[in-house]
Design a protein around this motif. Structure first.
Motif, PDB file in Angstrom:
ATOM      1  N   ASP A   1      12.440 -46.543 -47.319  1.00 62.94           N
ATOM      2  CA  ASP A   1      12.819 -47.828 -47.914  1.00 62.94           C
ATOM      3  C   ASP A   1      14.281 -48.134 -47.609  1.00 62.94           C
ATOM      4  O   ASP A   1      15.134 -47.243 -47.585  1.00 62.94           O
ATOM      5  CB  ASP A   1      12.610 -47.774 -49.434  1.00 62.94           C
ATOM      6  CG  ASP A   1      12.800 -49.129 -50.097  1.00 62.94           C
ATOM      7  OD1 ASP A   1      12.429 -50.150 -49.493  1.00 62.94           O
ATOM      8  OD2 ASP A   1      13.322 -49.156 -51.222  1.00 62.94           O
TER       9      ASP A   1
ATOM     10  N   ARG B   1      17.115 -43.580 -58.198  1.00 64.25           N
ATOM     11  CA  ARG B   1      16.589 -44.728 -58.930  1.00 64.25           C
ATOM     12  C   ARG B   1      15.777 -44.203 -60.099  1.00 64.25           C
ATOM     13  O   ARG B   1      14.822 -43.430 -59.918  1.00 64.25           O
ATOM     14  CB  ARG B   1      15.727 -45.631 -58.058  1.00 64.25           C
ATOM     15  CG  ARG B   1      15.405 -46.933 -58.801  1.00 64.25           C
ATOM     16  CD  ARG B   1      14.800 -47.989 -57.931  1.00 64.25           C
ATOM     17  NE  ARG B   1      14.820 -49.261 -58.641  1.00 64.25           N
ATOM     18  CZ  ARG B   1      14.222 -50.365 -58.201  1.00 64.25           C
ATOM     19  NH1 ARG B   1      13.567 -50.360 -57.042  1.00 64.25           N
ATOM     20  NH2 ARG B   1      14.289 -51.476 -58.906  1.00 64.25           N
TER      21      ARG B   1
ATOM     22  N   SER C   1      12.106 -42.446 -59.357  1.00 68.37           N
ATOM     23  CA  SER C   1      11.237 -43.328 -58.576  1.00 68.37           C
ATOM     24  C   SER C   1      11.764 -43.571 -57.167  1.00 68.37           C
ATOM     25  O   SER C   1      11.110 -44.235 -56.363  1.00 68.37           O
ATOM     26  CB  SER C   1      11.051 -44.672 -59.281  1.00 68.37           C
ATOM     27  OG  SER C   1      12.285 -45.343 -59.428  1.00 68.37           O
ATOM     28  N   GLY C   2      12.942 -43.000 -56.835  1.00 65.77           N
ATOM     29  CA  GLY C   2      13.465 -43.144 -55.484  1.00 65.77           C
ATOM     30  C   GLY C   2      14.793 -42.435 -55.321  1.00 65.77           C
ATOM     31  O   GLY C   2      15.514 -42.207 -56.298  1.00 65.77           O
TER      32      GLY C   2
ATOM     33  N   TRP D   1      19.790 -47.811 -60.532  1.00 68.99           N
ATOM     34  CA  TRP D   1      20.306 -46.748 -59.677  1.00 68.99           C
ATOM     35  C   TRP D   1      21.449 -46.037 -60.402  1.00 68.99           C
ATOM     36  O   TRP D   1      22.258 -46.654 -61.082  1.00 68.99           O
ATOM     37  CB  TRP D   1      20.805 -47.310 -58.353  1.00 68.99           C
ATOM     38  CG  TRP D   1      19.723 -47.545 -57.345  1.00 68.99           C
ATOM     39  CD1 TRP D   1      19.340 -46.695 -56.346  1.00 68.99           C
ATOM     40  CD2 TRP D   1      18.884 -48.697 -57.204  1.00 68.99           C
ATOM     41  NE1 TRP D   1      18.318 -47.239 -55.604  1.00 68.99           N
ATOM     42  CE2 TRP D   1      18.021 -48.474 -56.107  1.00 68.99           C
ATOM     43  CE3 TRP D   1      18.772 -49.902 -57.900  1.00 68.99           C
ATOM     44  CZ2 TRP D   1      17.069 -49.398 -55.689  1.00 68.99           C
ATOM     45  CZ3 TRP D   1      17.833 -50.827 -57.495  1.00 68.99           C
ATOM     46  CH2 TRP D   1      16.990 -50.569 -56.396  1.00 68.99           C
TER      47      TRP D   1
ATOM     48  N   HIS E   1      13.269 -43.845 -63.201  1.00 66.48           N
ATOM     49  CA  HIS E   1      11.885 -44.255 -63.376  1.00 66.48           C
ATOM     50  C   HIS E   1      11.793 -45.427 -64.356  1.00 66.48           C
ATOM     51  O   HIS E   1      12.558 -45.501 -65.321  1.00 66.48           O
ATOM     52  CB  HIS E   1      11.067 -43.066 -63.903  1.00 66.48           C
ATOM     53  CG  HIS E   1       9.597 -43.260 -63.784  1.00 66.48           C
ATOM     54  ND1 HIS E   1       8.852 -43.898 -64.750  1.00 66.48           N
ATOM     55  CD2 HIS E   1       8.728 -42.909 -62.805  1.00 66.48           C
ATOM     56  CE1 HIS E   1       7.596 -43.933 -64.376  1.00 66.48           C
ATOM     57  NE2 HIS E   1       7.471 -43.337 -63.206  1.00 66.48           N
TER      58      HIS E   1
ATOM     59  N   TRP F   1       6.409 -39.788 -50.425  1.00 66.98           N
ATOM     60  CA  TRP F   1       7.593 -40.568 -50.064  1.00 66.98           C
ATOM     61  C   TRP F   1       7.251 -41.722 -49.124  1.00 66.98           C
ATOM     62  O   TRP F   1       6.455 -41.568 -48.204  1.00 66.98           O
ATOM     63  CB  TRP F   1       8.629 -39.689 -49.374  1.00 66.98           C
ATOM     64  CG  TRP F   1       9.339 -38.714 -50.257  1.00 66.98           C
ATOM     65  CD1 TRP F   1       9.244 -37.363 -50.233  1.00 66.98           C
ATOM     66  CD2 TRP F   1      10.268 -39.031 -51.293  1.00 66.98           C
ATOM     67  NE1 TRP F   1      10.054 -36.799 -51.190  1.00 66.98           N
ATOM     68  CE2 TRP F   1      10.698 -37.803 -51.859  1.00 66.98           C
ATOM     69  CE3 TRP F   1      10.782 -40.209 -51.817  1.00 66.98           C
ATOM     70  CZ2 TRP F   1      11.600 -37.732 -52.902  1.00 66.98           C
ATOM     71  CZ3 TRP F   1      11.686 -40.149 -52.857  1.00 66.98           C
ATOM     72  CH2 TRP F   1      12.092 -38.930 -53.389  1.00 66.98           C
TER      73      TRP F   1
ATOM     74  N   GLN G   1      11.203 -44.364 -51.548  1.00 70.57           N
ATOM     75  CA  GLN G   1      10.577 -44.502 -52.858  1.00 70.57           C
ATOM     76  C   GLN G   1       9.554 -43.373 -53.031  1.00 70.57           C
ATOM     77  O   GLN G   1       8.924 -42.949 -52.057  1.00 70.57           O
ATOM     78  CB  GLN G   1       9.835 -45.827 -52.970  1.00 70.57           C
ATOM     79  CG  GLN G   1      10.682 -47.064 -52.859  1.00 70.57           C
ATOM     80  CD  GLN G   1       9.833 -48.299 -53.046  1.00 70.57           C
ATOM     81  OE1 GLN G   1       9.320 -48.565 -54.128  1.00 70.57           O
ATOM     82  NE2 GLN G   1       9.661 -49.068 -51.982  1.00 70.57           N
ATOM     83  N   TRP G   2       9.384 -42.932 -54.273  1.00 75.16           N
ATOM     84  CA  TRP G   2       8.364 -41.936 -54.559  1.00 75.16           C
ATOM     85  C   TRP G   2       7.144 -42.644 -55.131  1.00 75.16           C
ATOM     86  O   TRP G   2       7.247 -43.389 -56.101  1.00 75.16           O
ATOM     87  CB  TRP G   2       8.875 -40.900 -55.553  1.00 75.16           C
ATOM     88  CG  TRP G   2       7.851 -39.862 -55.885  1.00 75.16           C
ATOM     89  CD1 TRP G   2       7.107 -39.778 -57.024  1.00 75.16           C
ATOM     90  CD2 TRP G   2       7.424 -38.786 -55.054  1.00 75.16           C
ATOM     91  NE1 TRP G   2       6.245 -38.705 -56.967  1.00 75.16           N
ATOM     92  CE2 TRP G   2       6.421 -38.079 -55.758  1.00 75.16           C
ATOM     93  CE3 TRP G   2       7.788 -38.349 -53.779  1.00 75.16           C
ATOM     94  CZ2 TRP G   2       5.786 -36.955 -55.231  1.00 75.16           C
ATOM     95  CZ3 TRP G   2       7.152 -37.225 -53.250  1.00 75.16           C
ATOM     96  CH2 TRP G   2       6.171 -36.541 -53.969  1.00 75.16           C
ATOM     97  N   THR G   3       6.005 -42.467 -54.514  1.00 70.09           N
ATOM     98  CA  THR G   3       4.762 -43.092 -54.957  1.00 70.09           C
ATOM     99  C   THR G   3       3.705 -42.004 -55.183  1.00 70.09           C
ATOM    100  O   THR G   3       3.948 -40.816 -54.938  1.00 70.09           O
ATOM    101  CB  THR G   3       4.241 -44.085 -53.910  1.00 70.09           C
ATOM    102  OG1 THR G   3       3.809 -43.354 -52.745  1.00 70.09           O
ATOM    103  CG2 THR G   3       5.321 -45.083 -53.503  1.00 70.09           C
TER     104      THR G   3
ATOM    105  N   TYR H   1      18.242 -42.530 -52.596  1.00 66.98           N
ATOM    106  CA  TYR H   1      18.847 -43.370 -51.569  1.00 66.98           C
ATOM    107  C   TYR H   1      20.250 -42.880 -51.225  1.00 66.98           C
ATOM    108  O   TYR H   1      20.963 -42.377 -52.088  1.00 66.98           O
ATOM    109  CB  TYR H   1      18.933 -44.818 -52.060  1.00 66.98           C
ATOM    110  CG  TYR H   1      17.589 -45.464 -52.296  1.00 66.98           C
ATOM    111  CD1 TYR H   1      17.029 -46.315 -51.348  1.00 66.98           C
ATOM    112  CD2 TYR H   1      16.878 -45.218 -53.467  1.00 66.98           C
ATOM    113  CE1 TYR H   1      15.791 -46.912 -51.565  1.00 66.98           C
ATOM    114  CE2 TYR H   1      15.636 -45.804 -53.689  1.00 66.98           C
ATOM    115  CZ  TYR H   1      15.100 -46.652 -52.733  1.00 66.98           C
ATOM    116  OH  TYR H   1      13.876 -47.237 -52.941  1.00 66.98           O
TER     117      TYR H   1
END
Length: 205
Positions: free
Chosen positions: A178, A51, A142-143, A63, A53, A175, A169-171, A145
């Motif tokens: 999700d 995903r 940002s993620g 995506w 950023h 991680w 998700q990366w925060t 999957y």
């Protein structure tokens, strides 16, 4: 930094160099590196989707292929392995890549005219079953999957209206697991010839 790119004609002949911003403003053809990471999990081939950023200048928040980036002036397609290291923390040699082919990509929005020759590769990677092992560039990704190849093909071909992705998700805290549902509109647009390279490799034509 405004990186310098090779400028190509429509036959992929190099005709000069220019800064990335100028290339996107003028719509000149240039080259990108694309790599799809996959692994066989419980007998099923699973692809890794990234995903993008929200701050990306093209297709923010959508995506897309596991890893992608522009080839700098003078670089060969296989030199794109640096993108795997920079975006995902995966260090490999170019010999580990399997090249599928070259696909044309055209995108135009908000003053950006993106005409790319995308050099498409695949790489089998054991991290796909546990995305928490990837060390991502927080300003790029940002993620991450997973999706089964067959499910992805049904979505791309319009046989399914949506597909379920599982990953993380990366925060700022790291991680976070999700599960989400996506439709074709949520993916970066790719032409049929692009996806055909993937289907041929996985024998799902």
């Amino acid at each position: 930094m405004d990186e310098l790119l090779d400028v190509l004609d429509e036959q992929m002949n190099r005709i000069g160099t220019a800064p990335r911003s100028q290339v996107h403003e003028a719509g000149w053809w240039h080259q990108t590196f694309h790599c799809w990471l996959y692994d066989c999990i419980a007998g099923e081939d699973m692809l890794l989707l990234q995903r993008r950023h929200p701050s990306k200048d093209t297709n923010p928040g959508k995506w897309d292929v596991s890893c992608a980036g522009h080839l700098a002036a003078g670089e060969l397609p296989e030199d794109g392995v640096r993108e795997l290291q920079e975006e995902l923390g995966v260090a490999i040699s170019p010999s580990q890549l399997v090249k599928l082919g070259v696909a044309r990509h055209h995108f135009r929005k908000n003053g950006v005219i993106d005409n790319e020759f995308s050099h498409v590769f695949v790489l089998r990677c054991g991290y796909v079953h546990d995305v928490h092992r990837f060390q991502v560039a927080a300003d790029e990704v940002s993620g991450l999957y997973r999706i089964a190849v067959n499910s992805f093909k049904e979505l791309v071909d319009g046989k399914s209206q949506s597909a379920v992705l599982e990953g993380a998700q990366w925060t700022d805290e790291g991680w976070t697991h999700d599960v989400c549902e996506v439709q074709m509109v949520d993916l970066v647009h790719r032409e049929p010839d692009y996806y055909r390279l993937l289907w041929q490799y996985f024998h799902v034509l």
